[in-house]
Design a protein around this motif. Structure first.
Motif, PDB file in Angstrom:
ATOM      1  N   ASP A  18      16.722  -4.566 -21.325  1.00  0.00           N
ATOM      2  CA  ASP A  18      15.519  -4.656 -22.147  1.00  0.00           C
ATOM      3  C   ASP A  18      14.459  -5.574 -21.534  1.00  0.00           C
ATOM      4  O   ASP A  18      13.949  -6.494 -22.174  1.00  0.00           O
ATOM      5  CB  ASP A  18      15.862  -5.140 -23.558  1.00  0.00           C
ATOM      6  N   ILE A  19      14.130  -5.312 -20.268  1.00  0.00           N
ATOM      7  CA  ILE A  19      12.991  -5.981 -19.645  1.00  0.00           C
ATOM      8  C   ILE A  19      12.046  -4.915 -19.113  1.00  0.00           C
ATOM      9  O   ILE A  19      12.357  -3.721 -19.123  1.00  0.00           O
ATOM     10  CB  ILE A  19      13.414  -6.938 -18.509  1.00  0.00           C
ATOM     11  N   ASP A  20      10.895  -5.333 -18.645  1.00  0.00           N
ATOM     12  CA  ASP A  20       9.886  -4.413 -18.138  1.00  0.00           C
ATOM     13  C   ASP A  20      10.419  -3.632 -16.933  1.00  0.00           C
ATOM     14  O   ASP A  20      11.108  -4.184 -16.066  1.00  0.00           O
ATOM     15  CB  ASP A  20       8.647  -5.214 -17.739  1.00  0.00           C
ATOM     16  N   ASP A  21      10.092  -2.339 -16.853  1.00  0.00           N
ATOM     17  CA  ASP A  21      10.555  -1.497 -15.751  1.00  0.00           C
ATOM     18  C   ASP A  21      10.196  -2.080 -14.396  1.00  0.00           C
ATOM     19  O   ASP A  21      11.038  -2.166 -13.491  1.00  0.00           O
ATOM     20  CB  ASP A  21       9.948  -0.093 -15.857  1.00  0.00           C
ATOM     21  N   LEU A  22       8.922  -2.449 -14.236  1.00  0.00           N
ATOM     22  CA  LEU A  22       8.466  -2.918 -12.937  1.00  0.00           C
ATOM     23  C   LEU A  22       9.164  -4.215 -12.542  1.00  0.00           C
ATOM     24  O   LEU A  22       9.531  -4.398 -11.373  1.00  0.00           O
ATOM     25  CB  LEU A  22       6.948  -3.110 -12.942  1.00  0.00           C
ATOM     26  N   LEU A  23       9.381  -5.094 -13.494  1.00  0.00           N
ATOM     27  CA  LEU A  23      10.094  -6.340 -13.182  1.00  0.00           C
ATOM     28  C   LEU A  23      11.518  -6.037 -12.727  1.00  0.00           C
ATOM     29  O   LEU A  23      12.004  -6.618 -11.742  1.00  0.00           O
ATOM     30  CB  LEU A  23      10.117  -7.259 -14.403  1.00  0.00           C
ATOM     31  N   GLY A  24      12.188  -5.137 -13.409  1.00  0.00           N
ATOM     32  CA  GLY A  24      13.542  -4.774 -13.013  1.00  0.00           C
ATOM     33  C   GLY A  24      13.583  -4.188 -11.615  1.00  0.00           C
ATOM     34  O   GLY A  24      14.476  -4.508 -10.813  1.00  0.00           O
ATOM     35  N   ILE A  25      12.615  -3.330 -11.293  1.00  0.00           N
ATOM     36  CA  ILE A  25      12.553  -2.737  -9.957  1.00  0.00           C
ATOM     37  C   ILE A  25      12.306  -3.818  -8.916  1.00  0.00           C
ATOM     38  O   ILE A  25      12.946  -3.840  -7.849  1.00  0.00           O
ATOM     39  CB  ILE A  25      11.453  -1.657  -9.907  1.00  0.00           C
ATOM     40  N   ARG A  26      11.396  -4.731  -9.206  1.00  0.00           N
ATOM     41  CA  ARG A  26      11.064  -5.765  -8.224  1.00  0.00           C
ATOM     42  C   ARG A  26      12.217  -6.748  -8.025  1.00  0.00           C
ATOM     43  O   ARG A  26      12.434  -7.222  -6.904  1.00  0.00           O
ATOM     44  CB  ARG A  26       9.789  -6.490  -8.653  1.00  0.00           C
ATOM     45  N   VAL A  27      12.939  -7.056  -9.059  1.00  0.00           N
ATOM     46  CA  VAL A  27      14.116  -7.927  -8.895  1.00  0.00           C
ATOM     47  C   VAL A  27      15.143  -7.238  -8.004  1.00  0.00           C
ATOM     48  O   VAL A  27      15.745  -7.869  -7.115  1.00  0.00           O
ATOM     49  CB  VAL A  27      14.715  -8.291 -10.266  1.00  0.00           C
ATOM     50  N   LEU A  28      15.363  -5.943  -8.226  1.00  0.00           N
ATOM     51  CA  LEU A  28      16.300  -5.207  -7.376  1.00  0.00           C
ATOM     52  C   LEU A  28      15.862  -5.240  -5.925  1.00  0.00           C
ATOM     53  O   LEU A  28      16.673  -5.479  -5.013  1.00  0.00           O
ATOM     54  CB  LEU A  28      16.407  -3.757  -7.856  1.00  0.00           C
ATOM     55  N   PHE A  29      14.575  -5.041  -5.678  1.00  0.00           N
ATOM     56  CA  PHE A  29      14.094  -5.025  -4.300  1.00  0.00           C
ATOM     57  C   PHE A  29      14.093  -6.414  -3.678  1.00  0.00           C
ATOM     58  O   PHE A  29      14.202  -6.538  -2.450  1.00  0.00           O
ATOM     59  CB  PHE A  29      12.718  -4.362  -4.227  1.00  0.00           C
ATOM     60  N   MET A  30      13.973  -7.448  -4.483  1.00  0.00           N
ATOM     61  CA  MET A  30      14.155  -8.789  -3.950  1.00  0.00           C
ATOM     62  C   MET A  30      15.584  -8.988  -3.474  1.00  0.00           C
ATOM     63  O   MET A  30      15.840  -9.573  -2.405  1.00  0.00           O
ATOM     64  CB  MET A  30      13.798  -9.838  -5.003  1.00  0.00           C
ATOM     65  N   CYS A  31      16.547  -8.461  -4.232  1.00  0.00           N
ATOM     66  CA  CYS A  31      17.955  -8.533  -3.823  1.00  0.00           C
ATOM     67  C   CYS A  31      18.194  -7.723  -2.553  1.00  0.00           C
ATOM     68  O   CYS A  31      18.946  -8.151  -1.659  1.00  0.00           O
ATOM     69  CB  CYS A  31      18.857  -8.031  -4.950  1.00  0.00           C
ATOM     70  N   ILE A  32      17.565  -6.564  -2.443  1.00  0.00           N
ATOM     71  CA  ILE A  32      17.706  -5.752  -1.237  1.00  0.00           C
ATOM     72  C   ILE A  32      17.111  -6.482  -0.038  1.00  0.00           C
ATOM     73  O   ILE A  32      17.688  -6.491   1.066  1.00  0.00           O
ATOM     74  CB  ILE A  32      17.044  -4.378  -1.436  1.00  0.00           C
ATOM     75  N   SER A  33      15.967  -7.118  -0.229  1.00  0.00           N
ATOM     76  CA  SER A  33      15.339  -7.884   0.854  1.00  0.00           C
ATOM     77  C   SER A  33      16.228  -9.036   1.287  1.00  0.00           C
ATOM     78  O   SER A  33      16.355  -9.330   2.487  1.00  0.00           O
ATOM     79  CB  SER A  33      13.972  -8.409   0.400  1.00  0.00           C
ATOM     80  N   THR A  34      16.843  -9.704   0.327  1.00  0.00           N
ATOM     81  CA  THR A  34      17.789 -10.774   0.644  1.00  0.00           C
ATOM     82  C   THR A  34      18.957 -10.236   1.460  1.00  0.00           C
ATOM     83  O   THR A  34      19.395 -10.854   2.440  1.00  0.00           O
ATOM     84  CB  THR A  34      18.300 -11.407  -0.661  1.00  0.00           C
TER      85      THR A  34
END
Length: 519
Positions: free
Chosen positions: A94-110
């Protein structure tokens, strides 16, 4: 480094680059540092057109729409599916779609930084070299922006490519082919890097022809598995034709390349804008990788790093060859970042390997601190323009009735922020997609413009004001104003009170252009 290794009594080699420790605390340390640097950049950066199209594609996937049916795009299906995983997870918690996508991509970048550490460590059998490689990758400041301001397809592609190179170094040929196929299902052009690397490494492995053929065969089988699986899935959901069009046909027959030779000064300016102080390091790393490969090829011995080093060198040459043929902007160099990083690590490995261990530790520590500092300097200069974009959407939509509809023309950002669906899967009309529309839409682009007007969406959003699309619908739509990244056009047949309300909405004056495709 190139001395022949003896076999043990059981016929296996002693520990070599093909083996790695089961647990390496430095992997965790590298990931922690990278996650800290990237997260400090924040998640409120401007949503650009290119990032917006992948975020929108991910939302469509989370809604149950297969890739290419939600939005037509030339990238691979995993460029839709991976952001879709982020959007789905965001809805679960239950968070914003874009925030969820960006958190995932931050993990991928890490994970990209941690994987680069593993590649450098395994290739040179040295944790110090792995740390230098990881710090160098972290210092490529152009990568930082898309780590938390994405999503971008190239971020996922870098991770899968690096995992393929790690498997290649460890002689896990099935996995090497599988990860390369996954990378290609994100972005097709990665085959020009990973393909030559894997081929050369396989041909230089083993002690006889049988070993080499087995390595090639395993790599091919590993590569076929993802392609067969994704093709079967598209067939099962009834979207095989759309998959063939988006993944293969458009790229093969309609894509218009932009060679570097057309405007070398513009290419250099773009790279300098994106990578800034790290650009010379990127160039030096690519030269070092090619040099290390040449040295390995013409050196005697049976060193287990010979094949992978030659493969990386050929991968650099393949990547440079493709990029010189078709260069849009500085993110196109992402395909070479892990190779350049391990090139720097390998060069320092050769220069410093005879140093006293205490001196070596000091040099590595200074290098890692310097590159981490460079990354932090970029990360701490983030922006919060997403806030202004959200405010613009709320202001304009607040002036309209609840049943207002939006149609995007190369401006998916409002749809992403609102969670709305475009009336059609066609949003992008550049780099050859416009020619595909001419051949596949009744009446071509002119017919599509007529279709837009006949459909009467309440708003049409375009990437810039008074461009060809704005002029083509000018008789039926008027320019309301601009937001950070797009222009609003409203239906002239709206009630007068609604038009007056739109006039009071918070928009900004429109300049010559409101959006650059890459920032």
């Amino acid at each position: 480094m190139h001395a022949r290794r003896d076999r043990r009594a059981d016929g296996r080699h002693p520990r070599s680059v093909a083996e790695s420790p089961r647990f390496d605390v430095f992997v965790v340390a590298v990931a922690a540092v990278a996650a800290t640097v990237y997260s400090l950049h924040g998640f409120q950066g401007k949503l650009t057109r290119d990032a917006g199209i992948y975020a929108y594609a991910g939302q469509q996937v989370a809604d149950g729409v297969p890739p290419y049916l939600g939005v037509l795009n030339r990238a691979g299906p995993l460029a839709h599916l991976v952001p879709g995983l982020g959007a789905w997870a965001a809805r679960v918690v239950d968070i914003d779609d874009l925030l969820g996508i960006r958190v995932l991509f931050m993990c991928i970048s890490t994970a990209c930084v941690a994987a680069t550490y593993c590649l450098g460590r395994d290739l040179f059998s040295s944790r110090a070299t792995g740390l230098v490689s990881a710090a160098t990758f972290l210092g490529f400041v152009g990568f930082i922006g898309h780590a938390t301001y994405g999503p971008r397809d190239k971020t996922v592609m870098v991770l899968f490519l690096t995992l393929s190179l790690i498997a290649m170094t460890r002689r896990r040929w099935l996995w090497a082919g599988g990860w390369l196929a996954m990378a290609t299902l994100v972005l097709q052009v990665v085959a020009f890097v990973g393909g030559p690397a894997l081929l050369a490494a396989a041909l230089l492995t083993g002690e006889d022809r049988r070993d080499r053929l087995r390595a090639l065969g395993m790599a091919v089988v590993g590569g076929l598995i993802p392609f067969v699986a994704i093709t079967a899935w598209f067939a099962a959901v009834g979207a095989l034709h759309e998959f063939a069009d988006g993944y293969l046909l458009i790229n093969a027959e309609y894509t218009v390349p932009s060679p570097m030779s057309d405007d070398p000064a513009k290419v250099l300016e773009s790279l300098a804008r994106g990578y800034r102080a790290s650009l010379p390091l990127l160039a030096a790393g690519l030269v070092a990788t090619v040099g290390l490969g040449g040295r390995a090829l013409f050196s005697p011995g049976d060193d287990k790093s010979r094949g992978p080093l030659v493969g990386l060198a050929l991968g650099v040459l393949g990547g440079l060859g493709w990029t010189s043929r078709d260069f849009d902007a500085w993110p196109d160099a992402y395909i070479l970042l892990p190779l350049a990083a391990v090139g720097v690590g390998g060069a320092l490995h050769l220069l410093l390997r005879r140093l006293d261990p205490r001196v070596l530790v000091a040099v590595v520590l200074v290098w890692c601190c310097a590159l981490t500092g460079l990354a932090l300097e970029k990360s701490l200069r983030g922006n919060d323009r997403l806030v202004a974009q959200r405010a613009a959407v709320r202001s304009v939509l607040g002036a309209l009735p609840d049943d207002a509809t939006i149609l995007s023309i190369e401006a998916p950002q409002p749809l992403v922020l609102l969670g709305q669906t475009n009336p059609t899967r066609y949003q992008m009309f550049s780099k050859g997609l416009q020619h595909w529309m001419d051949d596949n839409w009744p009446g071509g682009l002119a017919g599509y413009r007529k279709w837009i007007v006949a459909r009467h969406p309440t708003l049409v959003v375009t990437k810039s004001a008074n461009g060809r699309w704005g002029r083509s619908i000018g008789e039926s739509y008027f320019l309301v104003g601009c937001a950070p990244g797009w222009a609003w056009y409203a239906d002239r047949s709206l009630p007068p009170e609604t038009i007056r309300a739109l006039g009071r909405a918070r928009t900004r004056p429109c300049g010559q252009a409101t959006e650059q495709s890459v920032e």
